[in-house]
Enzyme design. Sequence first.
Site, short mmCIF file in Angstrom:
data_model
loop_
_atom_site.label_atom_id
_atom_site.label_comp_id
_atom_site.label_asym_id
_atom_site.label_seq_id
_atom_site.Cartn_x
_atom_site.Cartn_y
_atom_site.Cartn_z
N ASP A 174 0.95 -1.19 0.00
CA ASP A 174 -0.01 -0.09 -0.14
C ASP A 174 0.91 1.16 0.01
OD1 ASP A 174 -2.26 1.62 0.27
OD2 ASP A 174 -2.19 1.35 2.44
N ASP A 214 3.33 4.65 -5.39
CA ASP A 214 2.78 5.76 -5.13
C ASP A 214 3.42 6.88 -5.64
OD1 ASP A 214 1.43 8.20 -4.49
OD2 ASP A 214 0.96 7.52 -2.51
N GLY A 261 -9.08 5.41 1.48
CA GLY A 261 -9.92 6.38 2.47
C GLY A 261 -11.25 5.62 2.73
N ASN A 294 -10.21 0.77 -0.43
CA ASN A 294 -9.23 0.38 0.77
C ASN A 294 -9.73 0.90 1.97
OD1 ASN A 294 -7.74 0.00 -1.39
ND2 ASN A 294 -6.01 1.61 -0.85
P1 13P Z 1 -8.59 4.59 5.65
O1 13P Z 1 -7.66 4.36 6.88
O2 13P Z 1 -9.12 6.00 5.55
O3 13P Z 1 -9.39 3.67 5.73
O4 13P Z 1 -7.87 4.42 4.25
C1 13P Z 1 -7.30 3.16 3.94
C2 13P Z 1 -6.38 3.48 2.61
O5 13P Z 1 -7.01 4.20 1.76
C3 13P Z 1 -5.09 2.60 2.54
O6 13P Z 1 -4.32 2.90 1.47
#
Ligand code: 13P
Length: 287
Positions: free
Chosen positions: A84, A105, A208, A229
């Site tokens: 991630d 990223d 998010g 995510n």
């Molecule tokens: P949240 O922590 O807001 O759920 O977002 C997770 C995310 O986007 C990981 O890349």
Amino acid sequence: MLVSASEMLKKAKEGKYAVGQFNINNLEWTKAILLTAQECNSPVILGVSEGAGKYMTGFKTVTAMVKAMVEELGITVPVALHLDHGSYEGAKKCIEAGFSSVMFDGSHYGIEENIEKTKEIIAIANAKGISVEAEVGSIGGEEDGVVGAGEVADPDECKMIADLGVDMLAAGIGNIHGKYPANWAGLNFEALDAIQQKTGTMPLVLHGGTGIPADMIQKAISLGVSKINVNTECQLSFAEATRKYVEAGKDLEGKGFDPRKLLAPGVEAIKATVKEKMELFGSVNKA
Ligand code: 13P
């Protein structure tokens, strides 16, 4: 066995649902998410931030743990192990360590540098059948000490990155990591629509996922989001369940101090959160 995220996202796109990426931090979280995916008969993506990778002592440990767990728990639904918000170096390390999917990223670079570096990661990853997620327009909020301003991505830049051959694209549409502020303007659906128009059938990724209202999630899926995510929401439900357990004094009673007992309510809370998300995202029985 771990699979790349490519096939599961193509299927999600066609079937108009989204696959959840749930971030892992330790053995308990990984087990909770895998068991829930199996119970829901849902494909799943396990997300690992670079910070969480370090915490778990390195990407090789993570790969070994996840692979062994999939085998020993008898998990048959498709599972992708995904980096991630990877840096250029981090993405290369995960490819070496046996991850089946990586996010590079490059959103904090200028678009030219983002393109160049994304291209290199695609070449190395694709040679090993590993899927790649790229990002355009940084996602707001803070994650693992990385603070993004929260932008709305430019659809033309999204097309430039999509055309490089990435498997999935994260584009900022007003979403942020962590809790949303009370005055949050919501997702920018016009931007999402424009990005999908330009990028054709590219599976789009919504970061998010914590705290986005259900109707917005469903609209985002209808406009082309195929991966969502979730991290903070699992952390919050885990922390809350653990706090209640400790406050009830159970950790000090009898064998309540046993870590397996102490962590059990948190694990159950993560399972409930993951199940609720899989239902909302429409991925149940799509394995
Ligand atoms: P949240 O922590 O807001 O759920 O977002 C997770 C995310 O986007 C990981 O890349």
